[in-house]
Motif scaffolding. Sequence first.
Motif, PDB file in Angstrom:
ATOM      1  N   HIS A 259     -48.919  77.767 -20.225  1.00  0.00           N
ATOM      2  CA  HIS A 259     -47.627  77.843 -20.913  1.00  0.00           C
ATOM      3  C   HIS A 259     -46.495  77.331 -20.018  1.00  0.00           C
ATOM      4  CE1 HIS A 259     -44.220  79.589 -23.123  1.00  0.00           C
ATOM      5  NE2 HIS A 259     -43.800  80.003 -21.946  1.00  0.00           N
ATOM      6  N   THR A 260     -46.473  77.760 -18.756  1.00  0.00           N
ATOM      7  CA  THR A 260     -45.410  77.353 -17.843  1.00  0.00           C
ATOM      8  C   THR A 260     -45.469  75.856 -17.566  1.00  0.00           C
ATOM      9  OG1 THR A 260     -45.393  79.547 -16.813  1.00  0.00           O
ATOM     10  CG2 THR A 260     -44.387  77.749 -15.566  1.00  0.00           C
ATOM     11  N   ALA A 261     -46.680  75.306 -17.444  1.00  0.00           N
ATOM     12  CA  ALA A 261     -46.820  73.864 -17.221  1.00  0.00           C
ATOM     13  C   ALA A 261     -46.237  73.082 -18.394  1.00  0.00           C
ATOM     14  CB  ALA A 261     -48.290  73.507 -17.022  1.00  0.00           C
ATOM     15  N   ALA A 262     -46.518  73.542 -19.622  1.00  0.00           N
ATOM     16  CA  ALA A 262     -45.966  72.872 -20.801  1.00  0.00           C
ATOM     17  C   ALA A 262     -44.449  73.006 -20.835  1.00  0.00           C
ATOM     18  CB  ALA A 262     -46.581  73.464 -22.072  1.00  0.00           C
ATOM     19  N   MET A 263     -43.953  74.197 -20.465  1.00  0.00           N
ATOM     20  CA  MET A 263     -42.508  74.429 -20.457  1.00  0.00           C
ATOM     21  C   MET A 263     -41.806  73.512 -19.462  1.00  0.00           C
ATOM     22  SD  MET A 263     -39.751  75.935 -18.739  1.00  0.00           S
ATOM     23  CE  MET A 263     -40.421  77.077 -17.540  1.00  0.00           C
ATOM     24  N   ILE A 264     -42.337  73.425 -18.249  1.00  0.00           N
ATOM     25  CA  ILE A 264     -41.738  72.577 -17.218  1.00  0.00           C
ATOM     26  C   ILE A 264     -41.817  71.103 -17.616  1.00  0.00           C
ATOM     27  CG2 ILE A 264     -42.107  71.709 -14.879  1.00  0.00           C
ATOM     28  CD1 ILE A 264     -40.558  74.281 -14.961  1.00  0.00           C
ATOM     29  N   GLY A 265     -42.943  70.703 -18.180  1.00  0.00           N
ATOM     30  CA  GLY A 265     -43.098  69.300 -18.582  1.00  0.00           C
ATOM     31  C   GLY A 265     -42.073  68.871 -19.614  1.00  0.00           C
ATOM     32  N   SER A 266     -41.925  69.667 -20.663  1.00  0.00           N
ATOM     33  CA  SER A 266     -40.973  69.295 -21.713  1.00  0.00           C
ATOM     34  C   SER A 266     -39.532  69.468 -21.242  1.00  0.00           C
ATOM     35  CB  SER A 266     -41.221  70.133 -22.970  1.00  0.00           C
ATOM     36  OG  SER A 266     -40.992  71.511 -22.724  1.00  0.00           O
ATOM     37  N   GLY A 267     -39.276  70.537 -20.480  1.00  0.00           N
ATOM     38  CA  GLY A 267     -37.917  70.790 -20.020  1.00  0.00           C
ATOM     39  C   GLY A 267     -37.406  69.720 -19.077  1.00  0.00           C
ATOM     40  N   LEU A 268     -38.205  69.367 -18.075  1.00  0.00           N
ATOM     41  CA  LEU A 268     -37.764  68.349 -17.123  1.00  0.00           C
ATOM     42  C   LEU A 268     -37.755  66.960 -17.752  1.00  0.00           C
ATOM     43  CD1 LEU A 268     -39.255  69.407 -13.677  1.00  0.00           C
ATOM     44  CD2 LEU A 268     -37.035  69.922 -14.696  1.00  0.00           C
ATOM     45  N   GLY A 269     -38.654  66.748 -18.720  1.00  0.00           N
ATOM     46  CA  GLY A 269     -38.620  65.466 -19.433  1.00  0.00           C
ATOM     47  C   GLY A 269     -37.303  65.291 -20.172  1.00  0.00           C
ATOM     48  N   LEU A 270     -36.865  66.349 -20.859  1.00  0.00           N
ATOM     49  CA  LEU A 270     -35.591  66.292 -21.558  1.00  0.00           C
ATOM     50  C   LEU A 270     -34.427  66.195 -20.567  1.00  0.00           C
ATOM     51  CD1 LEU A 270     -33.962  66.426 -24.152  1.00  0.00           C
ATOM     52  CD2 LEU A 270     -34.129  68.925 -24.066  1.00  0.00           C
ATOM     53  N   ALA A 271     -34.538  66.923 -19.449  1.00  0.00           N
ATOM     54  CA  ALA A 271     -33.482  66.869 -18.433  1.00  0.00           C
ATOM     55  C   ALA A 271     -33.298  65.448 -17.903  1.00  0.00           C
ATOM     56  CB  ALA A 271     -33.811  67.827 -17.284  1.00  0.00           C
ATOM     57  N   TRP A 272     -34.408  64.748 -17.695  1.00  0.00           N
ATOM     58  CA  TRP A 272     -34.325  63.379 -17.195  1.00  0.00           C
ATOM     59  C   TRP A 272     -33.655  62.455 -18.215  1.00  0.00           C
ATOM     60  CZ3 TRP A 272     -34.162  60.369 -13.246  1.00  0.00           C
ATOM     61  CH2 TRP A 272     -34.393  58.998 -13.391  1.00  0.00           C
ATOM     62  N   VAL A 273     -33.993  62.632 -19.495  1.00  0.00           N
ATOM     63  CA  VAL A 273     -33.378  61.803 -20.541  1.00  0.00           C
ATOM     64  C   VAL A 273     -31.876  62.052 -20.583  1.00  0.00           C
ATOM     65  CG1 VAL A 273     -33.237  61.443 -23.041  1.00  0.00           C
ATOM     66  CG2 VAL A 273     -35.469  61.647 -21.935  1.00  0.00           C
ATOM     67  N   VAL A 274     -31.481  63.336 -20.501  1.00  0.00           N
ATOM     68  CA  VAL A 274     -30.051  63.662 -20.524  1.00  0.00           C
ATOM     69  C   VAL A 274     -29.360  63.102 -19.284  1.00  0.00           C
ATOM     70  CG1 VAL A 274     -28.379  65.558 -20.426  1.00  0.00           C
ATOM     71  CG2 VAL A 274     -30.353  65.710 -21.956  1.00  0.00           C
ATOM     72  N   TYR A 275     -29.980  63.282 -18.110  1.00  0.00           N
ATOM     73  CA  TYR A 275     -29.387  62.794 -16.856  1.00  0.00           C
ATOM     74  C   TYR A 275     -29.255  61.272 -16.853  1.00  0.00           C
ATOM     75  CZ  TYR A 275     -29.206  61.328 -11.970  1.00  0.00           C
ATOM     76  OH  TYR A 275     -28.871  60.713 -10.789  1.00  0.00           O
ATOM     77  N   ARG A 276     -30.311  60.603 -17.315  1.00  0.00           N
ATOM     78  CA  ARG A 276     -30.364  59.141 -17.205  1.00  0.00           C
ATOM     79  C   ARG A 276     -29.602  58.436 -18.324  1.00  0.00           C
ATOM     80  NH1 ARG A 276     -29.979  54.680 -16.289  1.00  0.00           N
ATOM     81  NH2 ARG A 276     -31.436  53.152 -15.422  1.00  0.00           N
ATOM     82  N   TYR A 277     -29.612  59.009 -19.540  1.00  0.00           N
ATOM     83  CA  TYR A 277     -29.083  58.261 -20.678  1.00  0.00           C
ATOM     84  C   TYR A 277     -27.942  58.953 -21.438  1.00  0.00           C
ATOM     85  CZ  TYR A 277     -33.429  55.712 -19.922  1.00  0.00           C
ATOM     86  OH  TYR A 277     -34.446  55.005 -19.360  1.00  0.00           O
ATOM     87  N   LEU A 278     -27.960  60.282 -21.572  1.00  0.00           N
ATOM     88  CA  LEU A 278     -27.017  60.961 -22.460  1.00  0.00           C
ATOM     89  C   LEU A 278     -25.792  61.525 -21.758  1.00  0.00           C
ATOM     90  CD1 LEU A 278     -29.549  62.842 -24.786  1.00  0.00           C
ATOM     91  CD2 LEU A 278     -28.523  60.572 -25.078  1.00  0.00           C
ATOM     92  N   GLY A 279     -25.960  62.034 -20.538  1.00  0.00           N
ATOM     93  CA  GLY A 279     -24.819  62.510 -19.772  1.00  0.00           C
ATOM     94  C   GLY A 279     -24.331  63.907 -20.140  1.00  0.00           C
ATOM     95  N   LEU A 280     -23.155  64.260 -19.629  1.00  0.00           N
ATOM     96  CA  LEU A 280     -22.622  65.611 -19.747  1.00  0.00           C
ATOM     97  C   LEU A 280     -22.307  66.016 -21.182  1.00  0.00           C
ATOM     98  CD1 LEU A 280     -20.190  65.722 -16.690  1.00  0.00           C
ATOM     99  CD2 LEU A 280     -22.409  66.846 -16.924  1.00  0.00           C
ATOM    100  N   ARG A 281     -22.059  65.063 -22.060  1.00  0.00           N
ATOM    101  CA  ARG A 281     -21.750  65.408 -23.448  1.00  0.00           C
ATOM    102  C   ARG A 281     -22.897  66.187 -24.086  1.00  0.00           C
ATOM    103  NH1 ARG A 281     -19.689  60.652 -27.201  1.00  0.00           N
ATOM    104  NH2 ARG A 281     -18.101  60.752 -25.566  1.00  0.00           N
ATOM    105  N   ALA A 282     -24.135  65.818 -23.754  1.00  0.00           N
ATOM    106  CA  ALA A 282     -25.290  66.519 -24.303  1.00  0.00           C
ATOM    107  C   ALA A 282     -25.365  67.950 -23.791  1.00  0.00           C
ATOM    108  CB  ALA A 282     -26.575  65.773 -23.943  1.00  0.00           C
ATOM    109  N   LEU A 283     -24.955  68.154 -22.535  1.00  0.00           N
ATOM    110  CA  LEU A 283     -24.954  69.518 -21.985  1.00  0.00           C
ATOM    111  C   LEU A 283     -23.986  70.407 -22.751  1.00  0.00           C
ATOM    112  CD1 LEU A 283     -24.999  68.996 -18.101  1.00  0.00           C
ATOM    113  CD2 LEU A 283     -26.876  69.701 -19.581  1.00  0.00           C
ATOM    114  N   ARG A 284     -22.807  69.903 -23.022  1.00  0.00           N
ATOM    115  CA  ARG A 284     -21.811  70.709 -23.733  1.00  0.00           C
ATOM    116  C   ARG A 284     -22.256  70.994 -25.166  1.00  0.00           C
ATOM    117  NH1 ARG A 284     -18.162  67.326 -20.769  1.00  0.00           N
ATOM    118  NH2 ARG A 284     -18.086  65.852 -22.500  1.00  0.00           N
ATOM    119  N   ALA A 285     -23.002  70.080 -25.758  1.00  0.00           N
ATOM    120  CA  ALA A 285     -23.377  70.224 -27.165  1.00  0.00           C
ATOM    121  C   ALA A 285     -24.589  71.127 -27.370  1.00  0.00           C
ATOM    122  CB  ALA A 285     -23.672  68.849 -27.764  1.00  0.00           C
TER     123      ALA A 285
END
Length: 221
Positions: A169-195
């Motif tokens: 469960h934790t491996a799946a959680m980390i995989g999806s969470g960090l994958g989304l974090a990378w997309v936000v960091y690389r492409y979407l930026g701070l606006r996605a964090l606020r939303a």
Amino acid sequence: MANATLWAGVVAIGLYHGLNPAMGWPLAVANGLGQRRGAAVFGTWLPLGTGHLLAMALVLVPFTLLSWLLQWSSEIRLAAGSLVLLFGVSRLLWRRHPRWLVRVRPSQLALWSFLMATAHGAALMLLPILLGLCATPAASAPTGAFDHEAVMQLMRTGLVTALVVSLVHTAAMIGSGLGLAWVVYRYLGLRALRATWFDLDRIWALGLIVSGIAAISLSAH
């Protein structure tokens, strides 16, 4: 087939937890932005994963150690399901979050992850699945006279199952969470964090309620 479905549920809930901003991916983004390098996003996997794993094990292990009480297995499932259901209702009605949890230093990530997963009842979602896994062939043996060796074997099996469920469960959680974090960091930026910060609380609570109802229903079988 039944076991495969249950394990798929473990992974699916892990993916869902990872995508929920309450479990920490916005902090991974913030870490990357603070250090101005992409590697810092993935550098959060160990503390976030450790905290989440401990929160899972803290709930799952005690329940599996009770799995040898076969003559009361229905009652145990009913109690677990009721606990999940009530916690889900409480999360639906009471949605406040301590403000200090939003401001977390990198050195506090593991503790933060543990506290957030515990406060949100993350491990409770896994209880119906875990009890189903513990009830498959080994736990379906006849319950006659007290057999110490059989009881110890069931406890060992349940303990291993709880730890493996927590890890998968934790491996799946980390995989999806960090994958989304990378997309936000690389492409979407701070606006996605606020939303997106804490915007899945209602779905989270409903998920707990559904898990509780499922466990209560299964306790009758």
